[in-house]
Design a protein around this motif. Structure first.
Motif, PDB file in Angstrom:
ATOM      1  N   ASN A  98      22.060 -58.563  63.438  1.00  0.00           N
ATOM      2  CA  ASN A  98      22.491 -58.122  62.110  1.00  0.00           C
ATOM      3  C   ASN A  98      21.264 -57.923  61.230  1.00  0.00           C
ATOM      4  O   ASN A  98      20.952 -58.728  60.364  1.00  0.00           O
ATOM      5  N   ILE A  99      20.552 -56.834  61.505  1.00  0.00           N
ATOM      6  CA  ILE A  99      19.389 -56.471  60.706  1.00  0.00           C
ATOM      7  C   ILE A  99      19.520 -55.020  60.304  1.00  0.00           C
ATOM      8  O   ILE A  99      20.287 -54.253  60.891  1.00  0.00           O
ATOM      9  N   TYR A 100      18.766 -54.644  59.304  1.00  0.00           N
ATOM     10  CA  TYR A 100      18.913 -53.317  58.711  1.00  0.00           C
ATOM     11  C   TYR A 100      18.548 -52.182  59.651  1.00  0.00           C
ATOM     12  O   TYR A 100      19.304 -51.244  59.824  1.00  0.00           O
ATOM     13  N   ASP A 101      17.397 -52.249  60.262  1.00  0.00           N
ATOM     14  CA  ASP A 101      16.888 -51.102  61.023  1.00  0.00           C
ATOM     15  C   ASP A 101      16.606 -51.499  62.466  1.00  0.00           C
ATOM     16  O   ASP A 101      15.492 -51.887  62.799  1.00  0.00           O
ATOM     17  N   ILE A 102      17.610 -51.388  63.327  1.00  0.00           N
ATOM     18  CA  ILE A 102      17.430 -51.716  64.743  1.00  0.00           C
ATOM     19  C   ILE A 102      16.837 -50.497  65.446  1.00  0.00           C
ATOM     20  O   ILE A 102      17.361 -49.389  65.338  1.00  0.00           O
ATOM     21  N   PRO A 103      15.731 -50.699  66.152  1.00  0.00           N
ATOM     22  CA  PRO A 103      15.092 -49.550  66.795  1.00  0.00           C
ATOM     23  C   PRO A 103      15.848 -49.094  68.038  1.00  0.00           C
ATOM     24  O   PRO A 103      16.567 -49.864  68.661  1.00  0.00           O
ATOM     25  N   GLN A 104      15.663 -47.850  68.359  1.00  0.00           N
ATOM     26  CA  GLN A 104      16.145 -47.318  69.636  1.00  0.00           C
ATOM     27  C   GLN A 104      15.198 -47.826  70.711  1.00  0.00           C
ATOM     28  O   GLN A 104      13.988 -47.681  70.597  1.00  0.00           O
ATOM     29  N   ILE A 105      15.739 -48.472  71.725  1.00  0.00           N
ATOM     30  CA  ILE A 105      14.916 -48.986  72.827  1.00  0.00           C
ATOM     31  C   ILE A 105      14.934 -47.945  73.942  1.00  0.00           C
ATOM     32  O   ILE A 105      15.992 -47.602  74.465  1.00  0.00           O
ATOM     33  N   ASN A 106      13.766 -47.453  74.300  1.00  0.00           N
ATOM     34  CA  ASN A 106      13.627 -46.463  75.359  1.00  0.00           C
ATOM     35  C   ASN A 106      13.001 -47.112  76.593  1.00  0.00           C
ATOM     36  O   ASN A 106      12.309 -48.134  76.482  1.00  0.00           O
ATOM     37  N   PRO A 107      13.221 -46.520  77.766  1.00  0.00           N
ATOM     38  CA  PRO A 107      12.602 -47.072  78.981  1.00  0.00           C
ATOM     39  C   PRO A 107      11.089 -47.223  78.797  1.00  0.00           C
ATOM     40  O   PRO A 107      10.422 -46.327  78.279  1.00  0.00           O
ATOM     41  N   GLY A 108      10.564 -48.369  79.180  1.00  0.00           N
ATOM     42  CA  GLY A 108       9.133 -48.626  79.074  1.00  0.00           C
ATOM     43  C   GLY A 108       8.688 -49.215  77.747  1.00  0.00           C
ATOM     44  O   GLY A 108       7.535 -49.598  77.606  1.00  0.00           O
ATOM     45  N   ASP A 109       9.602 -49.304  76.759  1.00  0.00           N
ATOM     46  CA  ASP A 109       9.218 -49.850  75.457  1.00  0.00           C
ATOM     47  C   ASP A 109       8.922 -51.343  75.516  1.00  0.00           C
ATOM     48  O   ASP A 109       7.918 -51.814  74.981  1.00  0.00           O
TER      49      ASP A 109
ATOM     50  N   PRO B 269      24.294 -65.550  68.675  1.00  0.00           N
ATOM     51  CA  PRO B 269      24.838 -64.259  68.237  1.00  0.00           C
ATOM     52  C   PRO B 269      26.008 -64.414  67.267  1.00  0.00           C
ATOM     53  O   PRO B 269      26.253 -63.523  66.456  1.00  0.00           O
ATOM     54  N   GLU B 270      26.713 -65.565  67.341  1.00  0.00           N
ATOM     55  CA  GLU B 270      27.820 -65.800  66.407  1.00  0.00           C
ATOM     56  C   GLU B 270      27.317 -65.937  64.973  1.00  0.00           C
ATOM     57  O   GLU B 270      28.083 -65.782  64.014  1.00  0.00           O
ATOM     58  N   LEU B 271      26.015 -66.184  64.812  1.00  0.00           N
ATOM     59  CA  LEU B 271      25.393 -66.257  63.484  1.00  0.00           C
ATOM     60  C   LEU B 271      24.492 -65.047  63.254  1.00  0.00           C
ATOM     61  O   LEU B 271      23.535 -65.109  62.495  1.00  0.00           O
ATOM     62  N   ASP B 272      24.795 -63.960  63.924  1.00  0.00           N
ATOM     63  CA  ASP B 272      24.047 -62.699  63.840  1.00  0.00           C
ATOM     64  C   ASP B 272      22.652 -62.779  64.443  1.00  0.00           C
ATOM     65  O   ASP B 272      21.768 -62.012  64.090  1.00  0.00           O
ATOM     66  N   GLY B 273      22.439 -63.716  65.370  1.00  0.00           N
ATOM     67  CA  GLY B 273      21.174 -63.790  66.089  1.00  0.00           C
ATOM     68  C   GLY B 273      21.081 -62.672  67.114  1.00  0.00           C
ATOM     69  O   GLY B 273      22.054 -61.957  67.375  1.00  0.00           O
ATOM     70  N   PRO B 274      19.922 -62.498  67.715  1.00  0.00           N
ATOM     71  CA  PRO B 274      19.709 -61.360  68.617  1.00  0.00           C
ATOM     72  C   PRO B 274      20.448 -61.482  69.950  1.00  0.00           C
ATOM     73  O   PRO B 274      20.646 -62.563  70.475  1.00  0.00           O
ATOM     74  N   ILE B 275      20.823 -60.321  70.455  1.00  0.00           N
ATOM     75  CA  ILE B 275      21.329 -60.167  71.817  1.00  0.00           C
ATOM     76  C   ILE B 275      20.462 -59.087  72.458  1.00  0.00           C
ATOM     77  O   ILE B 275      20.445 -57.938  71.999  1.00  0.00           O
ATOM     78  N   MET B 276      19.724 -59.488  73.485  1.00  0.00           N
ATOM     79  CA  MET B 276      18.823 -58.556  74.165  1.00  0.00           C
ATOM     80  C   MET B 276      19.343 -58.334  75.581  1.00  0.00           C
ATOM     81  O   MET B 276      19.700 -59.285  76.266  1.00  0.00           O
ATOM     82  N   LYS B 277      19.360 -57.080  75.988  1.00  0.00           N
ATOM     83  CA  LYS B 277      19.833 -56.745  77.328  1.00  0.00           C
ATOM     84  C   LYS B 277      18.720 -56.064  78.109  1.00  0.00           C
ATOM     85  O   LYS B 277      18.030 -55.192  77.580  1.00  0.00           O
ATOM     86  N   PHE B 278      18.583 -56.498  79.369  1.00  0.00           N
ATOM     87  CA  PHE B 278      17.528 -56.018  80.242  1.00  0.00           C
ATOM     88  C   PHE B 278      18.114 -55.581  81.574  1.00  0.00           C
ATOM     89  O   PHE B 278      19.118 -56.136  82.031  1.00  0.00           O
TER      90      PHE B 278
END
Length: 127
Positions: free
Chosen positions: A42-53, A115-124
């Motif tokens: 839950n942040i204002y500007d989430i970047p687009q994640i591209n392969p290799g980033d 994540p229930e408190l708007d913390g990050p969820i990262m997928k790989f």
């Protein structure tokens, strides 16, 4: 005599259960290179994640994580490039003092912190 025998059995059991190598409790499937494809919070500007980033190289045996983050300037809240000591259990990994939950499903690693408190969820995806 019975007390000595009991003490020896108890000591032996403690030595076996407290072995230095807790690797049976660590998910060996983590031990590979992972490429991030999604970051949510839950942040204002989430970047687009591209392969290799962003790439994580996890070595469960040495308790090390090497992060390559090629978008640090656009996403300073995502862990920066560097070498990290990690502590791993069967469903958590501690990185820089923050404990994340993780799951692996179909070669997809999902790492989250409250994540229930708007913390990050990262997928790989496994590379």
């Amino acid at each position: 005599m019975k007390k000595r025998m009991f003490f020896l059995l108890l000591t032996s059991a403690m030595m076996i259960s407290c072995s230095e190598d807790d690797s049976p409790h660590i998910n060996a499937a983590l031990n590979k290179t992972w490429e991030m494809f999604s970051y949510g919070a839950n942040i204002y500007d989430i970047p687009q994640i591209n392969p290799g980033d962003i790439q994580w190289d996890i070595n469960v045996h040495n308790h090390k994580l090497i992060i390559t983050n090629n978008i640090e300037e656009q996403a300073s809240y995502i862990l920066p490039s560097g070498n990290y000591d990690i502590d791993i259990t069967n469903n958590t990994v501690a990185i820089s003092g923050i404990t994340y939950n993780y799951t692996i499903e179909n070669d997809t690693l999902i790492v989250s912190n409250k994540p229930e408190l708007d913390g990050p969820i990262m997928k790989f995806v496994a590379k």
